[in-house]
Write a protein that holds these residues in place. Structure first.
Motif: not given
Length: 56
Positions: A1-22
């Motif tokens: 379960m913690n792995e799923a939460l960690r992955l969701r947090a990582e996805i959210a962080r990457l989406e923020v980074d992606l928007e900044s790069l765009r």
């Protein structure tokens, strides 16, 4: 379960980074003095890589 939460947090962080790069890429392409290379289907700026379709 913690792995799923960690992955969701990582996805959210990457989406923020992606928007900044765009935004950075959009600004770079907006200010570029384009030098386009054309093919039969598209033209691409050799400096900023903005691509426009020539097929409509």
């Amino acid at each position: 379960m913690n792995e799923a939460l960690r992955l969701r947090a990582e996805i959210a962080r990457l989406e923020v980074d992606l928007e900044s790069l765009r935004r950075q890429l959009f600004h770079l392409q907006k200010e570029c003095a384009h030098e386009f290379v054309e093919t039969s289907l598209a033209r691409t700026c050799s400096k900023c890589l903005q691509t426009e379709s020539l097929y409509y």
